[in-house]
Scaffold this motif. Structure first.
Motif, PDB file in Angstrom:
ATOM      1  N   GLY A 174     -23.194   5.661  27.786  1.00 13.17           N
ATOM      2  CA  GLY A 174     -23.127   6.452  26.569  1.00 13.17           C
ATOM      3  C   GLY A 174     -24.428   7.178  26.285  1.00 13.17           C
ATOM      4  O   GLY A 174     -24.430   8.339  25.859  1.00 13.17           O
ATOM      5  N   GLU A 175     -25.551   6.495  26.520  1.00 14.98           N
ATOM      6  CA  GLU A 175     -26.852   7.127  26.276  1.00 14.98           C
ATOM      7  C   GLU A 175     -27.104   8.256  27.262  1.00 14.98           C
ATOM      8  O   GLU A 175     -27.658   9.304  26.896  1.00 14.98           O
ATOM      9  N   ILE A 176     -26.712   8.068  28.522  1.00 12.04           N
ATOM     10  CA  ILE A 176     -26.861   9.144  29.503  1.00 12.04           C
ATOM     11  C   ILE A 176     -26.057  10.363  29.053  1.00 12.04           C
ATOM     12  O   ILE A 176     -26.546  11.503  29.109  1.00 12.04           O
ATOM     13  N   CYS A 177     -24.835  10.141  28.581  1.00 12.10           N
ATOM     14  CA  CYS A 177     -24.008  11.247  28.103  1.00 12.10           C
ATOM     15  C   CYS A 177     -24.653  11.952  26.920  1.00 12.10           C
ATOM     16  O   CYS A 177     -24.705  13.196  26.872  1.00 12.10           O
ATOM     17  N   ARG A 178     -25.127  11.190  25.957  1.00 13.06           N
ATOM     18  CA  ARG A 178     -25.746  11.794  24.775  1.00 13.06           C
ATOM     19  C   ARG A 178     -26.925  12.668  25.149  1.00 13.06           C
ATOM     20  O   ARG A 178     -27.067  13.797  24.657  1.00 13.06           O
ATOM     21  N   ARG A 179     -27.771  12.183  26.036  1.00  9.26           N
ATOM     22  CA  ARG A 179     -28.979  12.919  26.382  1.00  9.26           C
ATOM     23  C   ARG A 179     -28.647  14.116  27.272  1.00  9.26           C
ATOM     24  O   ARG A 179     -29.299  15.159  27.181  1.00  9.26           O
ATOM     25  N   ALA A 180     -27.644  13.981  28.110  1.00  9.10           N
ATOM     26  CA  ALA A 180     -27.238  15.103  28.952  1.00  9.10           C
ATOM     27  C   ALA A 180     -26.616  16.215  28.107  1.00  9.10           C
ATOM     28  O   ALA A 180     -26.911  17.403  28.306  1.00  9.10           O
ATOM     29  N   VAL A 181     -25.753  15.845  27.155  1.00 11.48           N
ATOM     30  CA  VAL A 181     -25.146  16.832  26.273  1.00 11.48           C
ATOM     31  C   VAL A 181     -26.221  17.537  25.447  1.00 11.48           C
ATOM     32  O   VAL A 181     -26.207  18.768  25.275  1.00 11.48           O
ATOM     33  N   ALA A 182     -27.181  16.758  24.934  1.00  7.37           N
ATOM     34  CA  ALA A 182     -28.258  17.336  24.124  1.00  7.37           C
ATOM     35  C   ALA A 182     -29.099  18.323  24.937  1.00  7.37           C
ATOM     36  O   ALA A 182     -29.659  19.273  24.379  1.00  7.37           O
ATOM     37  N   ALA A 183     -29.167  18.106  26.241  1.00  6.90           N
ATOM     38  CA  ALA A 183     -29.932  19.002  27.112  1.00  6.90           C
ATOM     39  C   ALA A 183     -29.124  20.216  27.550  1.00  6.90           C
ATOM     40  O   ALA A 183     -29.624  21.062  28.293  1.00  6.90           O
ATOM     41  N   GLY A 184     -27.863  20.294  27.095  1.00  9.05           N
ATOM     42  CA  GLY A 184     -27.041  21.453  27.407  1.00  9.05           C
ATOM     43  C   GLY A 184     -26.266  21.361  28.707  1.00  9.05           C
ATOM     44  O   GLY A 184     -25.730  22.365  29.186  1.00  9.05           O
ATOM     45  N   ARG A 185     -26.175  20.165  29.286  1.00  4.87           N
ATOM     46  CA  ARG A 185     -25.429  19.997  30.534  1.00  4.87           C
ATOM     47  C   ARG A 185     -23.925  19.920  30.236  1.00  4.87           C
ATOM     48  O   ARG A 185     -23.518  19.285  29.263  1.00  4.87           O
ATOM     49  N   PRO A 186     -23.095  20.479  31.111  1.00  3.89           N
ATOM     50  CA  PRO A 186     -21.661  20.187  31.039  1.00  3.89           C
ATOM     51  C   PRO A 186     -21.436  18.763  31.548  1.00  3.89           C
ATOM     52  O   PRO A 186     -21.809  18.438  32.671  1.00  3.89           O
ATOM     53  N   VAL A 187     -20.851  17.912  30.715  1.00  2.00           N
ATOM     54  CA  VAL A 187     -20.700  16.499  31.054  1.00  2.00           C
ATOM     55  C   VAL A 187     -19.266  16.053  30.808  1.00  2.00           C
ATOM     56  O   VAL A 187     -18.665  16.390  29.793  1.00  2.00           O
ATOM     57  N   VAL A 188     -18.750  15.274  31.756  1.00  4.72           N
ATOM     58  CA  VAL A 188     -17.480  14.583  31.579  1.00  4.72           C
ATOM     59  C   VAL A 188     -17.774  13.098  31.671  1.00  4.72           C
ATOM     60  O   VAL A 188     -18.445  12.636  32.601  1.00  4.72           O
ATOM     61  N   GLY A 189     -17.291  12.333  30.690  1.00  2.23           N
ATOM     62  CA  GLY A 189     -17.500  10.888  30.676  1.00  2.23           C
ATOM     63  C   GLY A 189     -16.182  10.151  30.755  1.00  2.23           C
ATOM     64  O   GLY A 189     -15.188  10.588  30.172  1.00  2.23           O
ATOM     65  N   THR A 190     -16.151   9.046  31.492  1.00  2.00           N
ATOM     66  CA  THR A 190     -14.913   8.273  31.597  1.00  2.00           C
ATOM     67  C   THR A 190     -14.999   7.006  30.762  1.00  2.00           C
ATOM     68  O   THR A 190     -16.079   6.470  30.513  1.00  2.00           O
ATOM     69  N   TRP A 191     -13.828   6.538  30.354  1.00  2.00           N
ATOM     70  CA  TRP A 191     -13.714   5.280  29.619  1.00  2.00           C
ATOM     71  C   TRP A 191     -12.493   4.545  30.154  1.00  2.00           C
ATOM     72  O   TRP A 191     -11.609   5.138  30.761  1.00  2.00           O
ATOM     73  N   HIS A 192     -12.468   3.230  29.928  1.00  2.00           N
ATOM     74  CA  HIS A 192     -11.348   2.438  30.433  1.00  2.00           C
ATOM     75  C   HIS A 192     -10.448   1.958  29.308  1.00  2.00           C
ATOM     76  O   HIS A 192      -9.297   2.352  29.218  1.00  2.00           O
ATOM     77  N   ALA A 193     -10.960   1.109  28.430  1.00  2.00           N
ATOM     78  CA  ALA A 193     -10.128   0.510  27.383  1.00  2.00           C
ATOM     79  C   ALA A 193     -10.316   1.181  26.027  1.00  2.00           C
ATOM     80  O   ALA A 193      -9.359   1.335  25.267  1.00  2.00           O
ATOM     81  N   ASN A 194     -11.548   1.568  25.713  1.00  2.00           N
ATOM     82  CA  ASN A 194     -11.842   2.108  24.386  1.00  2.00           C
ATOM     83  C   ASN A 194     -12.273   3.569  24.496  1.00  2.00           C
ATOM     84  O   ASN A 194     -13.283   3.877  25.134  1.00  2.00           O
ATOM     85  N   PRO A 195     -11.518   4.486  23.885  1.00  2.00           N
ATOM     86  CA  PRO A 195     -11.865   5.909  23.961  1.00  2.00           C
ATOM     87  C   PRO A 195     -13.277   6.183  23.457  1.00  2.00           C
ATOM     88  O   PRO A 195     -13.767   5.510  22.543  1.00  2.00           O
ATOM     89  N   VAL A 196     -13.923   7.159  24.061  1.00  2.00           N
ATOM     90  CA  VAL A 196     -15.285   7.553  23.698  1.00  2.00           C
ATOM     91  C   VAL A 196     -15.223   8.881  22.962  1.00  2.00           C
ATOM     92  O   VAL A 196     -14.548   9.819  23.410  1.00  2.00           O
TER      93      VAL A 196
END
Length: 270
Positions: free
Chosen positions: A14-36
């Protein structure tokens, strides 16, 4: 330049996603049981134990880089097989792979472990992490294997364990040494490695070793809590079936990365 983070529902993912999005990267994140849910983050549900599902998702996203973070402490299929499925799918689309590993694959010893020290697991989780590394290296020798330690920060399970021990609800061991790293430092380091070309194992942990009991004392000082009620023991007395003294030498990462890996005393300063 899409980044795929497998395990976006986890603490580090989750932290990697937050920091990547904040840096303007196109990011796709996966989840298994609990939606993100994170503004700016595209998400997909994924079961990493399903090899074909992993292949289909990676083929659909066509990422330029993949970060693999999923694990389940007592589940070989998630920790080991899942890592192999991610590596295979990433290799098929030519994506750069950063695989998150752990100091748990070492047995423990009086001297710090270097980046290239081979795994010596002594419990099932460590064996699963070692198997994951073996599979990833066989599938993609250009992948980087990030060996890290206790991850601390806001919302960390490690900090909560210390709070529980300070309240008498858990026990911290005086002889179980690790090199804690801040989740934001680790996330920034991973994103640097995504853009780099380093291959093979790399220790990415804090520069300071501390016992779990010592970590508890630092948390007490940080939060202004009385440490008098903290429950402690030794691994030997508790019959601990996991490594005790596992210190990672992260000097190579410190020289390679712009990200400064802070020590735990600095991180938890009062």
């Amino acid at each position: 330049m899409t980044l795929l983070v497998v395990g976006a529902g986890g603490f580090l993912g989750g932290e990697i996603c937050r920091r990547a999005v904040a840096a303007g990267r196109p990011v796709v994140g996966t989840w298994h049981a609990n939606p993100v849910a994170l503004p700016g983050l595209a998400t997909r549900q994924l079961d990493v134990t399903d090899r074909e599902a992993v292949r289909r998702l990676v083929a659909a996203v066509r990422p330029t880089a993949v970060v693999g973070t999923p694990y389940r402490y007592d589940d070989w299929a998630v920790t080991a097989d899942g890592a192999a499925h991610i590596a295979s799918a990433a290799a098929e689309v030519g994506a750069r792979l950063v695989h998150l590993s752990s100091d748990a694959l070492h047995a423990g010893r009086p001297t710090p472990y270097l980046d290239d020290d081979p795994p010596t697991p002594i419990h099932p989780y460590g064996a699963a992490k070692a198997a994951a590394e073996t599979a990833v290296r066989a599938i993609d020798p250009s992948a980087v294997l990030v060996r890290t330690s206790l991850i601390v920060g806001e919302g960390s399970k490690q900090i909560q364990l210390c709070r529980d021990a300070l309240a008498g609800r858990a026990t911290l061991f005086t002889d179980e040494l690790r090199c804690p790293v801040d989740v934001t430092d680790l996330a920034d380091a991973v994103l640097e490695l995504v853009d780099g070309d380093h291959a093979g194992p790399l220790n990415v942990a804090g520069p300071e070793a501390v016992s779990r009991a010592g970590l508890g004392l630092l948390v007490a000082r940080r939060l202004g809590l009385d440490p008098a009620g903290m429950k402690t023991s030794t691994g030997a007395a508790a019959g601990l079936v996991r490594p005790t003294d596992v210190r990672l030498d992260s000097s190579r990462a410190a020289a390679l990365l712009r990200t400064r890996l802070r020590g735990v005393t600095e991180l938890l300063a009062a």
